[in-house]
Design a protein around this motif. Structure first.
Motif, PDB file in Angstrom:
ATOM      1  N   GLY A 160     -10.811 -42.350 -11.040  1.00  0.00           N
ATOM      2  CA  GLY A 160     -11.139 -42.326  -9.615  1.00  0.00           C
ATOM      3  C   GLY A 160     -11.123 -40.912  -9.062  1.00  0.00           C
ATOM      4  O   GLY A 160     -11.998 -40.529  -8.276  1.00  0.00           O
ATOM      5  N   ALA A 161     -10.126 -40.129  -9.474  1.00  0.00           N
ATOM      6  CA  ALA A 161     -10.035 -38.739  -9.023  1.00  0.00           C
ATOM      7  C   ALA A 161     -11.238 -37.937  -9.482  1.00  0.00           C
ATOM      8  O   ALA A 161     -11.802 -37.136  -8.718  1.00  0.00           O
ATOM      9  N   LYS A 162     -11.661 -38.155 -10.716  1.00  0.00           N
ATOM     10  CA  LYS A 162     -12.841 -37.456 -11.237  1.00  0.00           C
ATOM     11  C   LYS A 162     -14.089 -37.840 -10.446  1.00  0.00           C
ATOM     12  O   LYS A 162     -14.934 -36.990 -10.156  1.00  0.00           O
ATOM     13  N   ALA A 163     -14.206 -39.116 -10.092  1.00  0.00           N
ATOM     14  CA  ALA A 163     -15.369 -39.582  -9.334  1.00  0.00           C
ATOM     15  C   ALA A 163     -15.403 -38.943  -7.942  1.00  0.00           C
ATOM     16  O   ALA A 163     -16.465 -38.511  -7.468  1.00  0.00           O
ATOM     17  N   VAL A 164     -14.237 -38.857  -7.301  1.00  0.00           N
ATOM     18  CA  VAL A 164     -14.177 -38.222  -5.975  1.00  0.00           C
ATOM     19  C   VAL A 164     -14.497 -36.737  -6.085  1.00  0.00           C
ATOM     20  O   VAL A 164     -15.263 -36.190  -5.285  1.00  0.00           O
ATOM     21  N   ALA A 165     -13.925 -36.076  -7.075  1.00  0.00           N
ATOM     22  CA  ALA A 165     -14.184 -34.636  -7.266  1.00  0.00           C
ATOM     23  C   ALA A 165     -15.665 -34.382  -7.506  1.00  0.00           C
ATOM     24  O   ALA A 165     -16.243 -33.444  -6.940  1.00  0.00           O
ATOM     25  N   LYS A 166     -16.293 -35.224  -8.325  1.00  0.00           N
ATOM     26  CA  LYS A 166     -17.728 -35.057  -8.597  1.00  0.00           C
ATOM     27  C   LYS A 166     -18.552 -35.293  -7.340  1.00  0.00           C
ATOM     28  O   LYS A 166     -19.500 -34.559  -7.071  1.00  0.00           O
ATOM     29  N   ALA A 167     -18.184 -36.305  -6.563  1.00  0.00           N
ATOM     30  CA  ALA A 167     -18.919 -36.590  -5.330  1.00  0.00           C
ATOM     31  C   ALA A 167     -18.811 -35.423  -4.350  1.00  0.00           C
ATOM     32  O   ALA A 167     -19.793 -35.061  -3.692  1.00  0.00           O
ATOM     33  N   ILE A 168     -17.650 -34.817  -4.263  1.00  0.00           N
ATOM     34  CA  ILE A 168     -17.486 -33.644  -3.397  1.00  0.00           C
ATOM     35  C   ILE A 168     -18.321 -32.489  -3.942  1.00  0.00           C
ATOM     36  O   ILE A 168     -19.039 -31.820  -3.196  1.00  0.00           O
ATOM     37  N   GLU A 169     -18.223 -32.278  -5.242  1.00  0.00           N
ATOM     38  CA  GLU A 169     -18.973 -31.189  -5.877  1.00  0.00           C
ATOM     39  C   GLU A 169     -20.483 -31.369  -5.706  1.00  0.00           C
ATOM     40  O   GLU A 169     -21.220 -30.408  -5.480  1.00  0.00           O
ATOM     41  N   ASP A 170     -20.953 -32.613  -5.786  1.00  0.00           N
ATOM     42  CA  ASP A 170     -22.382 -32.904  -5.647  1.00  0.00           C
ATOM     43  C   ASP A 170     -22.847 -32.947  -4.195  1.00  0.00           C
ATOM     44  O   ASP A 170     -24.028 -33.170  -3.935  1.00  0.00           O
ATOM     45  N   GLY A 171     -21.915 -32.770  -3.260  1.00  0.00           N
ATOM     46  CA  GLY A 171     -22.285 -32.748  -1.848  1.00  0.00           C
ATOM     47  C   GLY A 171     -22.496 -34.119  -1.224  1.00  0.00           C
ATOM     48  O   GLY A 171     -23.067 -34.228  -0.145  1.00  0.00           O
ATOM     49  N   GLU A 172     -22.033 -35.178  -1.899  1.00  0.00           N
ATOM     50  CA  GLU A 172     -22.168 -36.521  -1.329  1.00  0.00           C
ATOM     51  C   GLU A 172     -21.343 -36.663  -0.056  1.00  0.00           C
ATOM     52  O   GLU A 172     -21.713 -37.399   0.842  1.00  0.00           O
ATOM     53  N   PHE A 173     -20.236 -35.985  -0.021  1.00  0.00           N
ATOM     54  CA  PHE A 173     -19.393 -35.910   1.182  1.00  0.00           C
ATOM     55  C   PHE A 173     -18.493 -34.706   1.060  1.00  0.00           C
ATOM     56  O   PHE A 173     -18.386 -34.091  -0.001  1.00  0.00           O
ATOM     57  N   THR A 174     -17.879 -34.351   2.164  1.00  0.00           N
ATOM     58  CA  THR A 174     -16.991 -33.188   2.204  1.00  0.00           C
ATOM     59  C   THR A 174     -15.566 -33.663   2.528  1.00  0.00           C
ATOM     60  O   THR A 174     -15.401 -34.768   3.075  1.00  0.00           O
ATOM     61  N   PRO A 175     -14.575 -32.842   2.234  1.00  0.00           N
ATOM     62  CA  PRO A 175     -13.220 -33.212   2.642  1.00  0.00           C
ATOM     63  C   PRO A 175     -13.114 -33.475   4.142  1.00  0.00           C
ATOM     64  O   PRO A 175     -12.400 -34.370   4.566  1.00  0.00           O
ATOM     65  N   ALA A 176     -13.873 -32.713   4.943  1.00  0.00           N
ATOM     66  CA  ALA A 176     -13.833 -32.919   6.405  1.00  0.00           C
ATOM     67  C   ALA A 176     -14.332 -34.310   6.788  1.00  0.00           C
ATOM     68  O   ALA A 176     -13.861 -34.886   7.765  1.00  0.00           O
ATOM     69  N   GLU A 177     -15.264 -34.861   6.016  1.00  0.00           N
ATOM     70  CA  GLU A 177     -15.757 -36.203   6.292  1.00  0.00           C
ATOM     71  C   GLU A 177     -14.733 -37.263   5.892  1.00  0.00           C
ATOM     72  O   GLU A 177     -14.666 -38.338   6.491  1.00  0.00           O
TER      73      GLU A 177
END
Length: 123
Positions: free
Chosen positions: A103-120
């Motif tokens: 799950g952590a890897k999936a979230v990290a990849k989504a952030i890296e790919d610009g799917e969402f940002t920490p601010a979102e």
């Protein structure tokens, strides 16, 4: 009420020791809880938060009726610190492996790919 870091730290370590003595809680889970609790303590010490003025709070009558004291979008937090804490948590969970690590890897990849940002994730 003032926050006593040393007292909280002692209570935390005592609770962690107690949890490690429980046969029905895995050592991995206790270690994860301990790491997260220590991260939260450090974050609390280092946080820079500006509290809203009284005029930004819901009136007492509204609070008694169930309205939130502070609107979600106005909730005070240190956004830079929250973003760093998110990255730290992702790193910690990634090290645990298993479903949490996946799950952590999936979230990290989504952030890296610009799917969402920490601010979102942390409005």
């Amino acid at each position: 009420m003032e926050f006593n870091v040393e007292q909280y730290q002692r209570r935390l370590e005592k609770k962690i020791t107690q949890l490690k003595g429980k046969s029905y809680i895995s050592e991995e889970l206790v270690d994860l809880l301990a790491a997260v609790a220590r991260m939260q303590l450090k974050a609390r010490i280092d946080a820079t938060v500006v509290l809203p003025s009284d005029s930004e709070l819901a009136p007492p009558e509204a609070v008694f009726q169930g309205v939130s004291l502070i609107a979600r979008e106005s909730f005070p937090h240190d956004s830079a610190q929250a973003a760093q804490l998110l990255q730290d948590l992702i790193g910690l969970l990634n090290k645990t492996g298993g479903p949490l690590g996946d799950g952590a890897k999936a979230v990290a990849k989504a952030i890296e790919d610009g799917e969402f940002t920490p601010a979102e994730l942390i409005p």
